[in-house]
Structure formats: C-alpha cells, structure tokens
Design a protein around this motif. Structure first.
Motif, PDB file in Angstrom:
ATOM      1  N   PHE A  62      -1.288  -4.394  -4.797  1.00  0.00           N
ATOM      2  CA  PHE A  62      -0.820  -5.532  -4.008  1.00  0.00           C
ATOM      3  C   PHE A  62      -1.451  -5.531  -2.622  1.00  0.00           C
ATOM      4  N   LEU A  63      -1.675  -4.353  -2.065  1.00  0.00           N
ATOM      5  CA  LEU A  63      -2.355  -4.269  -0.783  1.00  0.00           C
ATOM      6  C   LEU A  63      -3.775  -4.828  -0.897  1.00  0.00           C
ATOM      7  N   HIS A  96       3.690   3.289  -5.704  1.00  0.00           N
ATOM      8  CA  HIS A  96       2.279   3.211  -5.355  1.00  0.00           C
ATOM      9  C   HIS A  96       1.436   2.617  -6.479  1.00  0.00           C
ATOM     10  N   VAL A  97       1.879   2.780  -7.711  1.00  0.00           N
ATOM     11  CA  VAL A  97       1.158   2.177  -8.838  1.00  0.00           C
ATOM     12  C   VAL A  97       1.092   0.660  -8.682  1.00  0.00           C
ATOM     13  N   TRP A  98       2.185   0.056  -8.180  1.00  0.00           N
ATOM     14  CA  TRP A  98       2.242  -1.390  -8.014  1.00  0.00           C
ATOM     15  C   TRP A  98       1.854  -1.833  -6.604  1.00  0.00           C
ATOM     16  N   GLY A 135       0.821  -1.213   0.000  1.00  0.00           N
ATOM     17  CA  GLY A 135       0.000   0.000   0.000  1.00  0.00           C
ATOM     18  C   GLY A 135       0.845   1.248   0.000  1.00  0.00           C
ATOM     19  N   LEU A 136       0.612   2.135   0.961  1.00  0.00           N
ATOM     20  CA  LEU A 136       1.377   3.384   1.029  1.00  0.00           C
ATOM     21  C   LEU A 136       2.813   3.111   1.446  1.00  0.00           C
ATOM     22  N   MET A 137       3.719   3.993   1.038  1.00  0.00           N
ATOM     23  CA  MET A 137       5.132   3.734   1.298  1.00  0.00           C
ATOM     24  C   MET A 137       5.460   3.720   2.784  1.00  0.00           C
ATOM     25  N   ARG A 154      11.324  10.416  -8.049  1.00  0.00           N
ATOM     26  CA  ARG A 154       9.886  10.229  -8.220  1.00  0.00           C
ATOM     27  C   ARG A 154       9.507   8.753  -8.189  1.00  0.00           C
ATOM     28  N   ALA A 155      10.395   7.943  -7.614  1.00  0.00           N
ATOM     29  CA  ALA A 155      10.150   6.501  -7.553  1.00  0.00           C
ATOM     30  C   ALA A 155       8.912   6.168  -6.732  1.00  0.00           C
TER      31      ALA A 155
END
Length: 374
Positions: free
Chosen positions: A359-360, A353-355, A328-330, A347-348
């Motif tokens: 997954f969350l 978050h796209v991936w 989920g969130l970093m 900007r990684a």
C-alpha cells in the motif's frame, strides 16, 4: 492479592512485548549518543497526548466490559451475509469515522467491536484489524481533523477546511478504491454463522451509560487542553462503578507511546539527522515528497511533518507525503501501533507489513502522479 496478581500479569506482558524491548534498547543507544540531559527526558513526552490516549483506552474498555459491543456484534452479524460483506462494512466504517473522530479514536471504536464480532462468528481477526488500520490511515487523510499531522499542516497552511479537503480528496478517493478492491479479494464470500448465544451475555447498563456519556465530555475537554483533568474524572467515574475496567487498560501500550516520544525526539535532535535533512534539498517539491514518505518510516508521520516543515512550507506536497508515509512500516503511523497492540495475535505485525508495504508503494505512485504528472 488482586493488586499483586495485576502486577504479575503486567510484568509478564512486558516481558513478552518485543517492540517495547526494542524501544528500551533504542533508548539506551540514543542516550549514549545524545547530548540531551537525562533529567529532561520527561519533557520530551507529550503528556496531554498520553492523557488523552489513557482516557480513550479507559472509555473503550468501559464500553467493552459492559457487554454492549458483544450485543452490537450480534446485531450486525444479522446484516452481514458473508465474510467479505463484514470486512467491507467494518473497513468502510473505520475510514468514515476517522475523518471526524481522528484515526486513533476510530480504532478505539472499531477494533473492540471487531473483536466482539470475531468471538461469535469465525472471521480472520488479525486480517480484519490490519485492514482497519489501513482504512483509518486512508480515511483520516481527507480532513484537517482526521489526524495530528493534518491538523498541524492545516494550521501551517492558513487555508480553509474545504480547501484542505478538496486538495486531499483525489488521493483519498484512489486509496479507498484500492482498499475496497483489495478487501474484496482478501476476504472470502462464505456465509457467516454465529456460534455464541446472545442470551448468555449480560449488559451492564450503568457502566455503558456512563462510558458513553463521558466520551463526548472527554473529547471536548481534551480539545480545550484539559486532558489531564478529564482523565482524572474518567478514571474516578469508571473506577467507582467497576474498578476492573481500569485493571484491564493496556498500560503497556501507554508505556510504548512514552518511549516512542522520547526515542523519536532524541533521534530527530541528533546533529547528524538535522544535517541529513538539511542536505536533502527540501525546497524542491519532488525531494520534499520522497523525504516525507521516507522520514515517516523512521520517526512516524507526525514528527516527520513537524521536522520537514522547518525546511519547507509547501503544505500540499507535505500533506500527501506524510499521509502516504503512514503506510509501510508499522512505525509510520501511531495508529498502526494502536491497532496492532489491540489485535489478539502478537505476530499481527507480520500480516500488517504483508499488506501495508504494498500500500505504501501504491500510495507513493498515486501521490506522485497526482502531484507531479497531472
């Protein structure tokens, strides 16, 4: 002059670090609403953890500066026939290492190696680092020593090592199958070619040997609760061989962790947060499961495990929840922050978050089925 240049570079790095600036703003806001006295803020920081993190950063930098990772990268590329094969190999290695070395140590090994490989062959660096972060979150969930929250819950449960692994195995197996499938789809099958001659890079054998020898010594001393003294020994040894190793440590990452400890503990200590947790009906396993996932997205999964354990001793549900909450969130897992800080692309976090958010969702669905629908 060299010291002034180092300070100037560090200051420029801090000025560009948006996450660090957010943490500083959060600290100001939490300080205004918290009753915690300002002089007690240093006590909120887990200094042994900071010492352990500093030592690992220094040792990893020593190995990277020695040129060994560059040579290992050349060797591995010879066996990686395609971009997809390289990604699957690195993702699997990250997951396996995280089961025995913990998720953060696995990243300190795999990410610098990945960056070295990406310098000599055209690979999507940011995407690889993101998938390695997902891999250590999935792999580390398997064992009691894979991450800090599992170690805490293992001690809380009083169960055996094998029993803990057996309980976590179905979740980790499904998550790894999903990760391998998504990795195969996210990376192309184009052939790899090196673009950098190996002979141009020298190997600093003494620095490599000292760094590798210090790794197990440092880990053992840290496990015995001598992290500060172990760190001092590491810094003295590496500094005496090549002081520039110490200059290239990511000191900004260490400051981020210090601020996170203070911010998160101030947040968890607020009366409104404590009252909210008490009102969630955590005695019910279903409520505990969703609370563990949600709380991890706010305060990270380690503090979430510690806080929720005050309201429920159902370690089986809590272990699933907080490990799934690492996605989920970093901020869900400190390993995410380590990986994103080591990625060259600032900007990684967008790619992460796209991936990670899907997954969350997938992990939450899998966990719910395994715990409540079977």
């Amino acid at each position: 002059m060299a010291f002034k240049a180092l300070l100037a570079r560090a200051w420029q790095g801090l000025r560009k670090d948006r996450f660090l600036q957010i943490l500083l703003l959060a600290l100001v806001g939490l300080s205004l609403v918290s009753r915690t006295p300002l002089p007690s803020y240093p006590a909120l920081v887990d200094w042994p953890t900071i010492a352990a993190l500093t030592g690992l950063l220094a040792l990893t930098q020593g190995v990277e500066t020695s040129g060994a990772l560059h040579r290992l990268g050349h060797w591995l590329v010879g066996y990686m026939t395609s971009e997809r094969a390289a990604a699957l190999c690195l993702v699997t290695a990250a997951a396996v290492l995280s089961t025995v070395l913990t998720n953060d140590v696995a990243l300190f090994v795999i990410v610098p190696l990945t960056l070295g490989i990406c310098r000599i062959t055209p690979l999507p660096t940011t995407r690889l680092v993101v998938f390695e972060a997902l891999a250590v979150n999935a792999g580390s969930a398997l064992t009691p020593i894979g991450n800090p929250q599992n170690l805490f819950l293992w001690q809380l449960s009083g169960t055996s090592f094998a029993q803990f692994v057996w309980h976590m195995l179905p979740l980790v197996a499904v998550l790894m199958l999903l990760l391998w499938a998504v990795t195969a789809l996210a990376f192309s099958g184009r052939l790899l070619q090196t673009s950098d001659p190996q002979s141009e890079h020298l190997l600093h054998k003494r620095l490599l040997a000292v760094s590798l020898l210090l790794y197990p010594v440092f880990l053992v001393l840290t496990d015995l609760h001598y992290a500060p003294w172990a760190l001092l020994a590491v810094l003295l040894c590496l500094g005496s061989i090549r002081w520039r190793v110490l200059a290239h440590i990511d000191w900004g990452l260490l400051l981020v962790f210090v601020l996170m400890f203070i911010d998160l503990r101030l947040l968890v200590g607020l009366d409104v947060v404590q009252q909210a947790l008490a009102g969630w009906g955590l005695a019910q396993p279903m409520h505990l499961f969703w609370a563990g996932i949600a709380t991890s997205q706010i305060v990270s999964n380690v503090p979430a495990a510690i806080a929720l354990a005050e309201f429920s001793k159902d370690w089986k549900v809590l272990a699933y929840a907080v490990n799934i909450g690492g996605f989920g969130l970093m901020v869900g897992s400190l390993a995410n922050l380590i990986a994103l800080r080591m990625a060259p692309d600032k900007r990684a976090w967008i790619s992460f978050h796209v991936w990670s958010v899907p997954f969350l969702v997938a992990g939450a669905a899998v966990g719910w089925v395994l715990l409540f629908a079977m």
